[in-house]
Each structure stands twice: as C-alpha cells, then as structure tokens.
Design an enzyme around this catalytic site. Structure first.
Site, PDB file in Angstrom:
ATOM      1  N   GLU A  61       0.828  -1.205   0.000  1.00  0.00           N
ATOM      2  CA  GLU A  61       0.000   0.000   0.000  1.00  0.00           C
ATOM      3  C   GLU A  61       0.865   1.260   0.000  1.00  0.00           C
ATOM      4  OE1 GLU A  61      -3.014   0.420  -0.627  1.00  0.00           O
ATOM      5  OE2 GLU A  61      -3.801  -1.607  -0.472  1.00  0.00           O
ATOM      6  N   CYS A 217     -13.555   2.640 -15.276  1.00  0.00           N
ATOM      7  CA  CYS A 217     -14.030   4.020 -15.070  1.00  0.00           C
ATOM      8  C   CYS A 217     -12.803   4.919 -14.876  1.00  0.00           C
ATOM      9  CB  CYS A 217     -14.963   4.076 -13.865  1.00  0.00           C
ATOM     10  SG  CYS A 217     -15.846   5.637 -13.744  1.00  0.00           S
ATOM     11  N   CYS A 224     -17.567   2.802 -20.576  1.00  0.00           N
ATOM     12  CA  CYS A 224     -18.910   2.540 -20.049  1.00  0.00           C
ATOM     13  C   CYS A 224     -19.530   1.288 -20.692  1.00  0.00           C
ATOM     14  CB  CYS A 224     -19.808   3.745 -20.261  1.00  0.00           C
ATOM     15  SG  CYS A 224     -19.131   5.244 -19.507  1.00  0.00           S
ATOM     16  N   CYS A 227     -18.833  -1.595 -18.489  1.00  0.00           N
ATOM     17  CA  CYS A 227     -18.978  -1.330 -17.058  1.00  0.00           C
ATOM     18  C   CYS A 227     -20.140  -2.127 -16.466  1.00  0.00           C
ATOM     19  CB  CYS A 227     -19.212   0.162 -16.848  1.00  0.00           C
ATOM     20  SG  CYS A 227     -19.480   0.578 -15.122  1.00  0.00           S
ATOM     21  N   CYS A 233     -25.633   3.935 -13.417  1.00  0.00           N
ATOM     22  CA  CYS A 233     -24.681   5.034 -13.234  1.00  0.00           C
ATOM     23  C   CYS A 233     -25.402   6.377 -13.418  1.00  0.00           C
ATOM     24  CB  CYS A 233     -23.551   4.897 -14.257  1.00  0.00           C
ATOM     25  SG  CYS A 233     -22.465   6.336 -14.279  1.00  0.00           S
TER      26      CYS A 233
HETATM   27  S1  SF4 Z   1     -20.993   3.780 -16.617  1.00  0.00           S
HETATM   28 FE1  SF4 Z   1     -20.475   5.279 -15.032  1.00  0.00          FE
HETATM   29  S2  SF4 Z   1     -19.339   4.113 -13.490  1.00  0.00           S
HETATM   30 FE2  SF4 Z   1     -19.357   2.898 -15.368  1.00  0.00          FE
HETATM   31  S3  SF4 Z   1     -17.473   3.457 -16.477  1.00  0.00           S
HETATM   32 FE3  SF4 Z   1     -19.118   4.789 -17.245  1.00  0.00          FE
HETATM   33  S4  SF4 Z   1     -18.970   6.635 -15.993  1.00  0.00           S
HETATM   34 FE4  SF4 Z   1     -17.840   5.018 -14.899  1.00  0.00          FE
END
Ligand code: SF4
Length: 317
Positions: A61, A217, A224, A227, A233
C-alpha cells in the site's frame, strides 16, 4: 453474500463526526454487480493472493501510493524476499531501504516504512496492527493506508477511499464527472453507503470499486460499454454533464521540477558506497540554485546526511 437490503438504500452516515453527502438521496446497489464482475475480472495481483502477509499489504500500500502497479510488483517481491518481517527491515540501516526503493519515486516513503517497521517490531511484537488507530500511529501511515491494511490484510469492515474510488462514486452515485477535491467527511460516508453488511463482501467491494476505477471508469475515457454498473450510473443516465464544480488539484509537472533534481541526486547517492563530494553532485543538474535547494531538502528530509567537508551519503542509522 451481498445483503439484499443494500439495494437502493439511503446513504448511511456512520463515520464519527462526518457530514456526508445528501443523506436523503437513495443510493443504487452498485455492490452486487461489482462483486460479480470483480470475481470474474480482478487482476491476479500479489497482495490479493491467499496467505499474503499483513506486512506485505502494508508495504504494497505504501509503494502503490503514487507509483503504478507494474512498477511496484518487482520491487515489492524483492523487498519481501529480503525483509520478510518488519523486524528484518528494522535491523537493516535506513540506507538499505532507500537503496532498495530504487526509482519508485517519493523516497521518503522508504524511510517512513523503515520507521514503521521499527515501531511494529518494538511495540507490536513484530505483528502489523489490525486496529485503524494503532495503524495510524505508525510513522508514514495515513488514513487511507490504515484503512486499506485493516480491510485488505485483516478483512475488517471499513470504507477505503482512494482517487479511483472517489471518481467511480462521483460518477455512479453523485452523477458528477469528476470528484473534486478530496473531503474525507464526505468521501467515507459515501463509500460506506455502498458497502454490503457482510464483512467479506464489504472488503471485496472496496477492492472492486478500486479495480473499476483503475481499469474501466478511468479518468479520461471511461469504458462505459464494459462497465458492470452502467445501467445504474447516475452520470451516464444524466447524459455525462460537464463538471462545473471545483477540481482536484493536478499533480505538478515532473520535468524540470525540484523533484526531478532530488531524484538525480538520490541516484548518485544510491550508486555510491562512499560519501559523494558536492563537486560530484554538480554534473547532475546545471542550475546551481535549484540543485542546492534540492540537496538541502534531501538533508532536511533525512534522505541524505553529511556536509561539504565529509561528503554526502544515504542515512546509515
Ligand atoms: S458507466 Fe459510469 S461508473 Fe461505469 S465506467 Fe461509465 S462513468 Fe464510470
């Protein structure tokens, strides 16, 4: 398992003294899809492997602050082979820690780690403490590192917030493209609000949010389409509005900075087993005023010792 009641629940402010974000706003359940994604997609990193020691978590860390994963891994493995416990590092001179730190950057972290190892060996029976307050009392250990060790080494339930977590939460929960300056009293309750009740799931969720921020992200071009929480989101749902609030301070440019000059002087000191004369340091940087300022700051930080008469070297004791 993820607690079903975690779906769309209000932000819970259980951080002492915290004044979190809008406590009335419902928070989407991001933990459930994130955990499923993380279990499939998480990178195989040394500190995630079963049996990885708490000492290794602390070292990793501290190394990972300001330094990329790929650069940390070989240094971490060499470090733990050479100093498998805090007492092993404490028994070595600080100069050895600074040399082994090599070019990871911000070498004050090597000295702090050496001081922390000394405290763990002498005050904690050579066992990295589990309690966040005890961890915070160690030299060089701040709030993030203390929480990260308690969660990732011991599996305790705390919110852990780094820059990636702040960005993911700002976008997915708050609907903001950027998180703005860090504010522990808001950031910690917000992360707390997305953690499942189960201790193991909470620890994994901390890691999953970080992983999403590191891999998907990302700051400039979030993926996205890949994601696992795209369907909930808030920033995406709002059509990605421009951020118009305060921005987090940007890191100063490295090239030409005092930090670069410090690094060049440190490379000279690391490479020598004998004190280095000021005249041998002069060729590393043409600007004498900046060079002198960098050397003075290294002396002040304890990363270098000596003077013009005896020469300059790494701290031996
Ligand atoms: S959908 Fe939202 S949380 Fe997912 S990568 Fe895109 S901006 Fe980030």
């Amino acid at each position: 398992m993820v607690n079903a009641s975690s779906a769309s629940r209000p932000i819970v402010d259980n951080i002492a003294g915290a004044t979190g974000p809008d406590l009335a706003a419902p928070v989407p359940d991001v933990a459930t899809p994130l955990l499923a994604w993380f279990r499939q997609e998480a990178r195989d990193l040394p500190w995630r492997r079963p049996g990885f020691p708490a000492w290794g978590t602390l070292v990793s860390e501290i190394m990972l602050q300001q330094t990329q994963v790929a650069r940390v891994i070989p240094r971490l493995e060499a470090w733990l082979t050479r100093w498998p416990t805090p007492a092993d590092l404490a028994a070595a001179p600080p100069a050895d820690a600074v040399r082994a730190w090599d070019r990871l950057g911000y070498p004050r972290r090597a000295l702090a780690l050496h001081a922390a190892a000394t405290a763990i060996a002498s005050e904690h029976g050579n066992v990295v403490p589990r309690d966040v307050d005890a961890l915070l009392a160690l030299p060089g250990v701040g709030d993030y590192t203390a929480r990260a060790v308690a969660v990732f080494a011991y599996g305790d339930r705390h919110p852990v917030v780094d820059v990636n977590v702040r960005r993911v939460l700002a976008r997915s929960v708050l609907g903001q493209g950027e998180p703005g300056p860090a504010k522990a009293k808001q950031d910690l309750p917000l992360m707390e609000s997305v953690l499942p009740a189960d201790r193991d799931d909470a620890a994994a969720t901390n890691a999953a949010v970080m992983e999403l921020g590191a891999l998907v992200c990302v700051a400039r071009a979030p993926a996205c389409y890949a994601c696992p929480i795209a369907d909930r989101c808030a920033w995406r749902a709002a059509g990605y509005p421009e951020h118009d609030g305060p921005r987090a301070p940007r890191q100063a440019k490295f090239t030409g900075s005092d930090r670069q000059v410090r690094g060049l002087i440190m490379a000279e000191l690391r490479a020598s087993d004998v004190p280095v004369a000021r005249s041998e340091i002069e060729p590393v940087w043409a600007d004498a005023e900046q060079r002198d300022r960098a050397l003075a700051s290294l002396l002040r930080d304890g990363l270098a010792v000596g003077d013009d008469a005896s020469g300059y070297r790494l701290p031996e004791a």
